[in-house]
Design an enzyme around this catalytic site. Structure first.
Site, short mmCIF file in Angstrom:
data_model
loop_
_atom_site.label_atom_id
_atom_site.label_comp_id
_atom_site.label_asym_id
_atom_site.label_seq_id
_atom_site.Cartn_x
_atom_site.Cartn_y
_atom_site.Cartn_z
N CYS A 1 0.87 -1.18 0.00
CA CYS A 1 0.00 0.00 0.00
C CYS A 1 0.90 1.23 0.00
O CYS A 1 2.13 1.13 0.11
CB CYS A 1 -0.88 -0.01 1.24
SG CYS A 1 0.08 0.05 2.79
N HIS B 1 5.86 -5.21 8.48
CA HIS B 1 5.91 -6.60 8.92
C HIS B 1 6.11 -7.56 7.75
O HIS B 1 5.17 -8.21 7.29
CB HIS B 1 4.63 -6.94 9.70
CG HIS B 1 4.60 -6.36 11.07
ND1 HIS B 1 3.45 -6.07 11.75
CD2 HIS B 1 5.61 -6.02 11.91
CE1 HIS B 1 3.74 -5.58 12.94
NE2 HIS B 1 5.05 -5.53 13.05
N CYS C 1 2.80 5.74 8.85
CA CYS C 1 1.85 5.90 7.75
C CYS C 1 0.97 7.12 8.03
O CYS C 1 0.45 7.26 9.14
CB CYS C 1 0.99 4.65 7.62
SG CYS C 1 -0.36 4.86 6.45
N GLU D 1 0.99 -0.67 16.21
CA GLU D 1 0.14 0.48 15.90
C GLU D 1 -0.73 0.87 17.09
O GLU D 1 -0.91 2.06 17.39
CB GLU D 1 -0.76 0.18 14.69
CG GLU D 1 -1.58 1.39 14.28
CD GLU D 1 -2.61 1.09 13.19
OE1 GLU D 1 -3.67 1.74 13.22
OE2 GLU D 1 -2.36 0.22 12.34
N SER E 1 1.64 -9.72 10.78
CA SER E 1 0.99 -8.69 9.94
C SER E 1 -0.52 -8.77 10.16
O SER E 1 -1.18 -9.69 9.71
CB SER E 1 1.32 -8.95 8.46
OG SER E 1 0.42 -8.24 7.63
N ASN F 1 -3.05 -7.05 8.95
CA ASN F 1 -3.94 -7.04 7.78
C ASN F 1 -3.90 -8.37 7.02
O ASN F 1 -4.90 -8.79 6.44
CB ASN F 1 -3.65 -5.83 6.88
CG ASN F 1 -2.40 -5.99 6.05
OD1 ASN F 1 -2.43 -6.51 4.94
ND2 ASN F 1 -1.27 -5.55 6.58
N SER G 1 2.04 -5.42 3.35
CA SER G 1 3.50 -5.28 3.49
C SER G 1 4.26 -6.36 2.74
O SER G 1 5.47 -6.51 2.90
CB SER G 1 3.89 -5.27 4.98
OG SER G 1 3.20 -6.27 5.68
#
Length: 314
Positions: free
Chosen positions: A17, A46, A101, A131, A228, A230, A273
């Site tokens: 992304c 990650h 980010c 995060e 990770s 996501n 990632s």
């Protein structure tokens, strides 16, 4: 002997992304501008392939700033850091670059805005994720309460139900988060939502792409690291959408080929990632065993780009 036929449904968007692209670029530009070593607090993103590639260029990954020598250059990871980290860097005279980010930074700003209105904050996220640690570290201790699942909402004790707001981690399951938000709103009707959805465009798009291919797949493979968020969510989304075999691997070498027995249509995607090279390697591994047809299924086009810090632009 002819190879068995296999169709690969390639989810799009997938992989990097804009926030990940920017973070990697920041480390690479810092290496070019200041020379190695460039220290990076926490994995920049990650993904071991990305981390090892940057290590080969002279990046040194550390968990905490006390591992960074005086007068060194240090980069903070894309996940964001508590306010105490840049404060510590300044106190030690370290030159630092923040690769957080911009969409995570937006959540930090939102948290501060709500806190300034004397609101107690609920953060929807996963305990211990960098995060979440970074976002909760934007405010004084006790100003944010973490909620991980719908069941947590019933047990919440808040200072004032009329002065409450919520924020979320950017890489959550869209569906799970909607359920938690609904529970919060039912229990605390006055709770304030963020100005704009906190779950980022890339997380939303990658989950939508998995939902689009899932009904047509016998198996779904997500390329991404175990830490990770996501990527792990993509596996869950695929399983919920009805894929009998939904699994996550870091690279083609991790795939248990016995799981592919009887499979005729495989969905492939990659977390935000994971570099596209890992997708290509996996497709090649399939080609060695099957007569492969690749069909890309695109739910949207991504054109988001984030600028790198001015200090890195000559």
């Amino acid at each position: 002997m002819s190879k068995p036929a296999l169709t690969i449904l390639l989810a799009a968007p997938r992989g990097f992304c804009a926030g990940v692209d920017r973070a990697i670029q920041i480390v690479e530009l810092a290496l070019e501008r200041f020379g190695p070593p460039i220290y990076v607090r926490h994995e920049i993103v990650h993904n071991r392939t990305v981390v090892e590639s940057l290590e080969a260029k002279g990046a040194v990954f550390v968990e905490e700033l006390d591992e960074v020598p005086a007068d060194a250059h240090v980069v903070f990871s894309a996940h964001g850091v508590p306010k105490s980290v840049p404060a510590d860097a300044r106190q030690r005279g370290l030159a630092y670059l923040d690769a957080t980010c911009p969409l995570v930074s937006k959540v930090h700003v939102e948290a501060e805005r709500l806190h300034a209105q004397d609101m107690h904050l609920i953060m929807i996220g996963h305990a211990g994720h960098p995060e979440v640690v970074g976002t909760m570290g934007q405010l004084p201790e006790g100003a944010i309460t973490l909620v991980e699942k719908v069941e947590d909402v019933a047990a919440l004790a808040v200072p004032d139900p009329e002065k409450l707001g919520f924020i979320t981690q950017t890489t959550l399951s869209v569906d799970d988060t909607a359920g938690i938000v609904a529970a919060l709103t039912a229990r605390f009707p006055a709770i304030q939502a963020p100005h704009k959805e906190d779950i980022c465009y890339a997380t939303t798009n990658r989950q939508a792409a998995v939902k689009a291919i899932a009904p047509q797949c016998d198996a779904l493979i997500v390329i991404g690291a175990p830490n990770s968020s996501n990527s792990v969510r993509l596996v869950e989304v695929g399983a919920r959408a009805g894929v009998a075999k939904a699994l996550r691997i870091q690279h083609a070498g991790e795939l248990d080929w016995s799981l592919m027995e009887g499979v005729h249509r495989v969905g492939i995607t990659a977390g935000a990632s994971a570099p596209e090279s890992l997708v290509e390697e996996l497709i090649e591994a399939f080609r060695r065993r099957y007569a492969v047809t690749v069909e890309q299924v695109t739910v949207t086009e991504e054109r988001v780009q984030f600028k790198v810090p001015r200090a890195l632009i000559a």
